[in-house]
Design a protein around this motif. Structure first.
Motif, PDB file in Angstrom:
ATOM      1  N   GLY A  61     -32.610 -12.809  -3.518  1.00  9.76           N
ATOM      2  CA  GLY A  61     -33.294 -11.836  -2.534  1.00  9.76           C
ATOM      3  C   GLY A  61     -34.521 -12.283  -1.653  1.00  9.76           C
ATOM      4  O   GLY A  61     -35.443 -12.132  -2.275  1.00  9.76           O
ATOM      5  N   ALA A  62     -34.239 -12.923  -0.819  1.00 13.42           N
ATOM      6  CA  ALA A  62     -35.327 -13.642   0.050  1.00 13.42           C
ATOM      7  C   ALA A  62     -36.137 -12.419   1.073  1.00 13.42           C
ATOM      8  O   ALA A  62     -37.234 -12.569   1.425  1.00 13.42           O
ATOM      9  N   ALA A  63     -35.426 -11.588   1.471  1.00 14.99           N
ATOM     10  CA  ALA A  63     -35.887 -10.655   2.515  1.00 14.99           C
ATOM     11  C   ALA A  63     -36.424 -11.412   3.506  1.00 14.99           C
ATOM     12  O   ALA A  63     -35.836 -12.188   4.244  1.00 14.99           O
ATOM     13  N   ILE A  64     -37.918 -11.389   3.825  1.00 15.77           N
ATOM     14  CA  ILE A  64     -38.268 -12.165   5.064  1.00 15.77           C
ATOM     15  C   ILE A  64     -39.134 -13.447   4.582  1.00 15.77           C
ATOM     16  O   ILE A  64     -39.840 -14.022   5.395  1.00 15.77           O
ATOM     17  N   GLY A  65     -38.769 -13.695   3.488  1.00 13.29           N
ATOM     18  CA  GLY A  65     -39.566 -14.962   3.067  1.00 13.29           C
ATOM     19  C   GLY A  65     -40.882 -14.866   2.184  1.00 13.29           C
ATOM     20  O   GLY A  65     -41.378 -15.826   1.886  1.00 13.29           O
ATOM     21  N   PHE A  66     -41.441 -13.924   2.075  1.00 16.84           N
ATOM     22  CA  PHE A  66     -42.992 -13.622   1.358  1.00 16.84           C
ATOM     23  C   PHE A  66     -42.753 -14.139   0.100  1.00 16.84           C
ATOM     24  O   PHE A  66     -43.832 -14.909  -0.168  1.00 16.84           O
ATOM     25  N   SER A  67     -41.884 -13.779  -0.863  1.00 16.16           N
ATOM     26  CA  SER A  67     -42.066 -14.127  -2.322  1.00 16.16           C
ATOM     27  C   SER A  67     -41.693 -15.754  -2.388  1.00 16.16           C
ATOM     28  O   SER A  67     -42.159 -16.567  -3.056  1.00 16.16           O
ATOM     29  N   SER A  68     -40.785 -16.367  -1.527  1.00 11.54           N
ATOM     30  CA  SER A  68     -40.549 -17.687  -1.532  1.00 11.54           C
ATOM     31  C   SER A  68     -41.783 -18.377  -1.248  1.00 11.54           C
ATOM     32  O   SER A  68     -42.177 -19.106  -2.053  1.00 11.54           O
ATOM     33  N   VAL A  69     -42.427 -18.023  -0.258  1.00 13.60           N
ATOM     34  CA  VAL A  69     -43.637 -18.859   0.169  1.00 13.60           C
ATOM     35  C   VAL A  69     -44.712 -18.630  -0.910  1.00 13.60           C
ATOM     36  O   VAL A  69     -45.438 -19.549  -1.206  1.00 13.60           O
ATOM     37  N   PHE A  70     -44.841 -17.303  -1.344  1.00 12.94           N
ATOM     38  CA  PHE A  70     -45.601 -17.091  -2.469  1.00 12.94           C
ATOM     39  C   PHE A  70     -45.501 -18.026  -3.626  1.00 12.94           C
ATOM     40  O   PHE A  70     -46.398 -18.701  -4.119  1.00 12.94           O
ATOM     41  N   MET A  71     -44.368 -18.049  -4.077  1.00  9.35           N
ATOM     42  CA  MET A  71     -43.991 -18.827  -5.409  1.00  9.35           C
ATOM     43  C   MET A  71     -44.116 -20.491  -4.890  1.00  9.35           C
ATOM     44  O   MET A  71     -44.775 -21.401  -5.898  1.00  9.35           O
ATOM     45  N   GLY A  72     -43.757 -20.839  -3.728  1.00  7.89           N
ATOM     46  CA  GLY A  72     -43.901 -22.179  -3.144  1.00  7.89           C
ATOM     47  C   GLY A  72     -45.564 -22.671  -3.384  1.00  7.89           C
ATOM     48  O   GLY A  72     -45.971 -23.723  -3.585  1.00  7.89           O
ATOM     49  N   GLU A  73     -46.650 -21.707  -2.914  1.00  4.11           N
ATOM     50  CA  GLU A  73     -47.997 -21.811  -2.794  1.00  4.11           C
ATOM     51  C   GLU A  73     -48.443 -21.808  -4.302  1.00  4.11           C
ATOM     52  O   GLU A  73     -49.639 -22.307  -4.520  1.00  4.11           O
ATOM     53  N   PRO A  77     -46.249 -29.260  -5.616  1.00  6.99           N
ATOM     54  CA  PRO A  77     -45.569 -29.808  -4.295  1.00  6.99           C
ATOM     55  C   PRO A  77     -44.090 -30.206  -4.532  1.00  6.99           C
ATOM     56  O   PRO A  77     -43.249 -30.371  -3.691  1.00  6.99           O
ATOM     57  N   ASP A  78     -43.816 -30.547  -5.899  1.00  9.56           N
ATOM     58  CA  ASP A  78     -42.642 -31.067  -6.234  1.00  9.56           C
ATOM     59  C   ASP A  78     -41.429 -29.985  -6.726  1.00  9.56           C
ATOM     60  O   ASP A  78     -40.314 -30.441  -6.859  1.00  9.56           O
ATOM     61  N   THR A  79     -41.998 -28.733  -6.994  1.00 11.94           N
ATOM     62  CA  THR A  79     -41.189 -27.802  -7.255  1.00 11.94           C
ATOM     63  C   THR A  79     -40.242 -27.406  -5.967  1.00 11.94           C
ATOM     64  O   THR A  79     -40.645 -27.168  -5.133  1.00 11.94           O
ATOM     65  N   THR A  80     -38.938 -27.268  -6.147  1.00 11.25           N
ATOM     66  CA  THR A  80     -38.171 -26.737  -5.005  1.00 11.25           C
ATOM     67  C   THR A  80     -37.722 -25.291  -5.444  1.00 11.25           C
ATOM     68  O   THR A  80     -37.427 -24.833  -6.649  1.00 11.25           O
ATOM     69  N   ILE A  81     -37.308 -24.581  -4.500  1.00 12.62           N
ATOM     70  CA  ILE A  81     -36.819 -23.300  -4.529  1.00 12.62           C
ATOM     71  C   ILE A  81     -35.837 -23.027  -3.662  1.00 12.62           C
ATOM     72  O   ILE A  81     -35.500 -23.385  -2.477  1.00 12.62           O
ATOM     73  N   THR A  82     -34.633 -22.370  -4.274  1.00 10.75           N
ATOM     74  CA  THR A  82     -33.446 -21.950  -3.616  1.00 10.75           C
ATOM     75  C   THR A  82     -33.401 -20.382  -3.633  1.00 10.75           C
ATOM     76  O   THR A  82     -33.674 -19.708  -4.662  1.00 10.75           O
ATOM     77  N   THR A  83     -33.322 -19.948  -2.470  1.00 11.94           N
ATOM     78  CA  THR A  83     -33.368 -18.197  -2.319  1.00 11.94           C
ATOM     79  C   THR A  83     -32.349 -17.908  -1.405  1.00 11.94           C
ATOM     80  O   THR A  83     -31.582 -18.729  -0.692  1.00 11.94           O
ATOM     81  N   ILE A  84     -31.631 -16.566  -1.653  1.00 11.37           N
ATOM     82  CA  ILE A  84     -30.506 -16.125  -1.303  1.00 11.37           C
ATOM     83  C   ILE A  84     -30.727 -14.831  -0.427  1.00 11.37           C
ATOM     84  O   ILE A  84     -31.493 -13.953  -0.994  1.00 11.37           O
ATOM     85  N   GLU A  85     -30.274 -14.698   0.753  1.00  9.00           N
ATOM     86  CA  GLU A  85     -30.453 -13.399   1.516  1.00  9.00           C
ATOM     87  C   GLU A  85     -29.012 -13.240   2.601  1.00  9.00           C
ATOM     88  O   GLU A  85     -28.513 -14.170   3.050  1.00  9.00           O
TER      89      GLU A  85
END
Length: 219
Positions: A61-73, A77-85
């Motif tokens: 559940g990406a919605a408009i990307g807020f939580s993806s970017v939050f988790m990225g921050e 820097p080596d952590t990868t994130i896969t998100t689905i919308e």
């Protein structure tokens, strides 16, 4: 009223660590009434990420990307994130927001139905964040557990449904009956699964934190 006083007290100690990118995405979400993770949810999620230090994150559940970017921050820097919308207008905006935050190399956005993608994914994700259609959580769970390794963390958001979950199904709007029963089924499945240790928290609109147990042979 008492709960609001407690929240106000807790928030008085909160330090806003949001980047300019996150602030811009949140302002967009408020303007367009797109739900994003609540402030208390963010604080707990940030601490969980610091404790777990995940290498691979899966977000449903990406919605408009807020939580993806939050988790990225809030990860290496080596952590990868896969998100689905699966909602096209939000997909386009999520892509734009991920690019604005400079995280295109770390965040992969999968377009389409989460149920289909979860069946296709393989490997493992040591941190999974569930924040999609609430009535589908229980249907996603078998594949989510398949993708979660021993020691992996599953966080599910909005499990209390603004208090509806406490009510009898006869005390809520008819259109919410299915979501109400499925969320109760999901909470039962998490707390009674022998492979998980789960806690249900009141934080935000309710969160569960589950850890997949190590097998006896690994102890």
């Amino acid at each position: 009223m008492e709960r609001e006083r407690v929240l106000d007290f807790i928030r008085s100690f909160s330090v806003d660590r949001s980047s300019d990118s996150l602030k811009a995405i949140e302002a967009e979400a408020v303007r367009d009434r797109v739900p994003v993770i609540r402030r208390e949810t963010r604080e707990l999620l940030r601490i969980l990420l610091q404790m777990k230090k995940p290498e691979k994150i899966l977000e449903v559940g990406a919605a408009i990307g807020f939580s993806s970017v939050f988790m990225g921050e809030n990860t290496s820097p080596d952590t990868t994130i896969t998100t689905i919308e699966n909602y096209p207008p939000r997909i386009a905006r999520a892509r734009a927001n991920i690019a604005m935050a400079g995280m295109e190399s770390r965040i992969t956005l999968l377009e389409g139905d989460a149920a289909d993608w979860l069946k296709k994914l393989d490997g493992s994700y040591d941190f999974i964040f569930m924040d999609a259609a609430k009535g589908q959580y229980v249907h996603f769970l078998p594949d989510v557990l398949r993708l979660l390794p021993e020691g992996g963390v599953l966080v599910s958001d909005n499990v209390l449904q603004d208090g509806d979950i406490f009510e009898s199904r006869y005390g809520i709007r008819r259109r919410n009956h299915t979501i109400h029963s499925r969320m109760r089924e999901y909470l039962f499945a998490l707390t009674h699964n022998d492979t998980l240790d789960t806690v249900i928290l009141e934080t935000g609109d309710g969160m569960t934190i589950s850890v997949k147990k190590e097998s006896i042979s690994q102890r």
